[in-house]
Design a protein around this motif. Structure first.
Motif, PDB file in Angstrom:
ATOM      1  N   GLY A  26       0.812  -1.211   0.000  1.00 34.82           N
ATOM      2  CA  GLY A  26       0.000   0.000   0.000  1.00 34.82           C
ATOM      3  C   GLY A  26       0.847   1.264   0.000  1.00 34.82           C
ATOM      4  N   ASN A  30       0.997   3.767  -3.030  1.00 33.72           N
ATOM      5  CA  ASN A  30       0.251   4.962  -2.623  1.00 33.72           C
ATOM      6  C   ASN A  30      -1.255   4.703  -2.575  1.00 33.72           C
ATOM      7  OD1 ASN A  30       0.124   7.598  -1.684  1.00 33.72           O
ATOM      8  ND2 ASN A  30      -0.144   8.448  -3.732  1.00 33.72           N
ATOM      9  N   VAL A  31      -1.616   3.546  -1.989  1.00 31.70           N
ATOM     10  CA  VAL A  31      -3.016   3.218  -1.722  1.00 31.70           C
ATOM     11  C   VAL A  31      -3.115   2.729  -0.279  1.00 31.70           C
ATOM     12  CG1 VAL A  31      -3.549   2.637  -4.126  1.00 31.70           C
ATOM     13  CG2 VAL A  31      -2.856   0.828  -2.563  1.00 31.70           C
ATOM     14  N   GLN A  32      -4.297   2.781   0.281  1.00 30.69           N
ATOM     15  CA  GLN A  32      -4.493   2.350   1.665  1.00 30.69           C
ATOM     16  C   GLN A  32      -4.293   0.839   1.814  1.00 30.69           C
ATOM     17  OE1 GLN A  32      -5.278   4.292   4.432  1.00 30.69           O
ATOM     18  NE2 GLN A  32      -4.842   6.007   3.065  1.00 30.69           N
ATOM     19  N   PHE A  35      -7.400  -1.064   1.432  1.00 27.13           N
ATOM     20  CA  PHE A  35      -7.840  -1.248   0.056  1.00 27.13           C
ATOM     21  C   PHE A  35      -7.145  -2.451  -0.567  1.00 27.13           C
ATOM     22  CE2 PHE A  35      -8.131   0.255  -4.500  1.00 27.13           C
ATOM     23  CZ  PHE A  35      -9.479  -0.021  -4.620  1.00 27.13           C
ATOM     24  N   VAL A  36      -5.861  -2.636  -0.263  1.00 27.36           N
ATOM     25  CA  VAL A  36      -5.137  -3.821  -0.741  1.00 27.36           C
ATOM     26  C   VAL A  36      -5.843  -5.074  -0.218  1.00 27.36           C
ATOM     27  CG1 VAL A  36      -2.954  -5.104  -0.663  1.00 27.36           C
ATOM     28  CG2 VAL A  36      -2.924  -2.605  -0.942  1.00 27.36           C
ATOM     29  N   PRO A  46      -9.681  -2.839  -8.429  1.00 24.64           N
ATOM     30  CA  PRO A  46      -8.861  -1.639  -8.627  1.00 24.64           C
ATOM     31  C   PRO A  46      -9.269  -0.906  -9.900  1.00 24.64           C
ATOM     32  CG  PRO A  46      -7.653  -3.555  -9.369  1.00 24.64           C
ATOM     33  CD  PRO A  46      -8.950  -4.053  -8.769  1.00 24.64           C
ATOM     34  N   THR A  49      -5.877   3.066 -12.879  1.00 18.74           N
ATOM     35  CA  THR A  49      -4.793   3.820 -12.243  1.00 18.74           C
ATOM     36  C   THR A  49      -4.175   3.022 -11.101  1.00 18.74           C
ATOM     37  OG1 THR A  49      -5.856   5.912 -12.816  1.00 18.74           O
ATOM     38  CG2 THR A  49      -4.210   5.979 -11.051  1.00 18.74           C
ATOM     39  N   VAL A  50      -5.009   2.440 -10.260  1.00 14.22           N
ATOM     40  CA  VAL A  50      -4.514   1.643  -9.132  1.00 14.22           C
ATOM     41  C   VAL A  50      -3.815   0.383  -9.638  1.00 14.22           C
ATOM     42  CG1 VAL A  50      -5.192   0.314  -7.088  1.00 14.22           C
ATOM     43  CG2 VAL A  50      -6.152   2.592  -7.486  1.00 14.22           C
ATOM     44  N   LYS A  53      -0.388   1.397 -10.470  1.00  7.20           N
ATOM     45  CA  LYS A  53       0.380   1.669  -9.243  1.00  7.20           C
ATOM     46  C   LYS A  53       0.800   0.372  -8.566  1.00  7.20           C
ATOM     47  CE  LYS A  53      -1.681   6.089  -7.856  1.00  7.20           C
ATOM     48  NZ  LYS A  53      -2.434   6.743  -6.769  1.00  7.20           N
TER      49      LYS A  53
END
Length: 81
Positions: A26, A30-32, A35-36, A46, A49-50, A53
């Motif tokens: 994460g 740059n994700v929480q 969320f992963v 996702p 964009t995610v 990333k």
């Protein structure tokens, strides 16, 4: 198996192979972390964009993640026949 579950399994396999915790992935993507976890459990999907990333953080191509999901779905379909 549905696409969300397959992507979650692929993501988890790639993350573990890279030696990353959900939190570390994460941070690098740059994700929480939560969320992963939701993606890995097939609860959330996702965005493009995610996806990019996550692939960058895992040091692989986004297309490879998708190809691995396709392969998993094909294997699941063959087992279900």
């Amino acid at each position: 198996m549905d696409t969300c579950s397959a992507f979650g399994k692929v993501l988890r396999q790639k993350r573990l192979a890279a030696g990353l915790s959900q939190e570390k992935l994460g941070l690098e993507a740059n994700v929480q972390r939560n969320f992963v976890s939701l993606i890995e459990r097939g609860v959330n999907q996702p965005t493009i964009t995610v996806l990019f990333k996550l692939a960058k953080a895992l040091r692989c191509q986004p297309s490879q993640l998708i190809a691995d999901v396709e392969q998993m779905l094909e294997q699941d379909h063959q087992c279900g026949d």
